[in-house]
Design a protein around this motif. Sequence first.
Motif, PDB file in Angstrom:
ATOM      1  N   TYR A  68      -5.622  -6.880  16.494  1.00 47.55           N
ATOM      2  CA  TYR A  68      -4.864  -6.903  15.251  1.00 47.55           C
ATOM      3  C   TYR A  68      -3.367  -6.911  15.525  1.00 47.55           C
ATOM      4  N   ASP A  73       1.181  -5.725  11.442  1.00 52.42           N
ATOM      5  CA  ASP A  73       1.280  -5.582   9.990  1.00 52.42           C
ATOM      6  C   ASP A  73      -0.054  -5.113   9.404  1.00 52.42           C
ATOM      7  N   GLU A  74      -0.311  -3.820   9.556  1.00 52.46           N
ATOM      8  CA  GLU A  74      -1.579  -3.258   9.073  1.00 52.46           C
ATOM      9  C   GLU A  74      -1.710  -3.386   7.557  1.00 52.46           C
ATOM     10  N   GLU A  75      -0.612  -3.205   6.842  1.00 58.89           N
ATOM     11  CA  GLU A  75      -0.655  -3.294   5.378  1.00 58.89           C
ATOM     12  C   GLU A  75      -1.154  -4.675   4.944  1.00 58.89           C
ATOM     13  N   ARG A  76      -0.632  -5.718   5.545  1.00 59.65           N
ATOM     14  CA  ARG A  76      -1.060  -7.086   5.204  1.00 59.65           C
ATOM     15  C   ARG A  76      -2.524  -7.295   5.598  1.00 59.65           C
ATOM     16  N   ARG A  77      -2.933  -6.788   6.774  1.00 63.01           N
ATOM     17  CA  ARG A  77      -4.316  -6.940   7.207  1.00 63.01           C
ATOM     18  C   ARG A  77      -5.262  -6.273   6.221  1.00 63.01           C
ATOM     19  N   GLU A  90      -4.755  -5.785   3.091  1.00 65.18           N
ATOM     20  CA  GLU A  90      -4.772  -6.598   1.870  1.00 65.18           C
ATOM     21  C   GLU A  90      -5.760  -7.753   1.986  1.00 65.18           C
ATOM     22  N   VAL A  91      -5.823  -8.334   3.168  1.00 60.45           N
ATOM     23  CA  VAL A  91      -6.655  -9.523   3.407  1.00 60.45           C
ATOM     24  C   VAL A  91      -8.089  -9.139   3.772  1.00 60.45           C
ATOM     25  N   ARG A  92      -8.307  -7.900   4.166  1.00 59.13           N
ATOM     26  CA  ARG A  92      -9.617  -7.487   4.673  1.00 59.13           C
ATOM     27  C   ARG A  92     -10.786  -7.802   3.743  1.00 59.13           C
ATOM     28  N   TYR A 135      -8.219 -13.801   7.973  1.00 56.90           N
ATOM     29  CA  TYR A 135      -7.326 -13.094   8.890  1.00 56.90           C
ATOM     30  C   TYR A 135      -6.450 -14.077   9.655  1.00 56.90           C
ATOM     31  N   ALA A 168      -3.864 -15.610   7.337  1.00 53.31           N
ATOM     32  CA  ALA A 168      -2.810 -14.667   6.954  1.00 53.31           C
ATOM     33  C   ALA A 168      -1.914 -14.274   8.124  1.00 53.31           C
ATOM     34  N   VAL A 185      -2.601 -12.221  10.688  1.00 51.47           N
ATOM     35  CA  VAL A 185      -2.651 -10.794  11.016  1.00 51.47           C
ATOM     36  C   VAL A 185      -3.342 -10.513  12.355  1.00 51.47           C
TER      37      VAL A 185
END
Length: 92
Positions: A10, A13-17, A19-21, A70, A73, A75
Amino acid sequence: MAKFVVELVYGEDEERRLEVRPAHREYCRGLAERGVLLAGGPFADNLGAQLIYETADADELGGVLAADPYTEAGVIAKTTVREWNLLTGAWA
């Protein structure tokens, strides 16, 4: 058909990941229903994941990976793909 082990690392940008999860997981469910994704999930340290795919060849796998939310995006920091020669176990 060829089997591939894919390791994802990964990105930062955990926040973006996160969101996309949900879209990533829905995509994976669809692949599993079609028999393309045999197994997959995050590592316990939550720094990445490992997935096992069965596709006709590396080119088909490339398309599968490229269409993953993923990937789209951005991530994923690193993807490692290795073709796997399954010899023993329940899938053999």
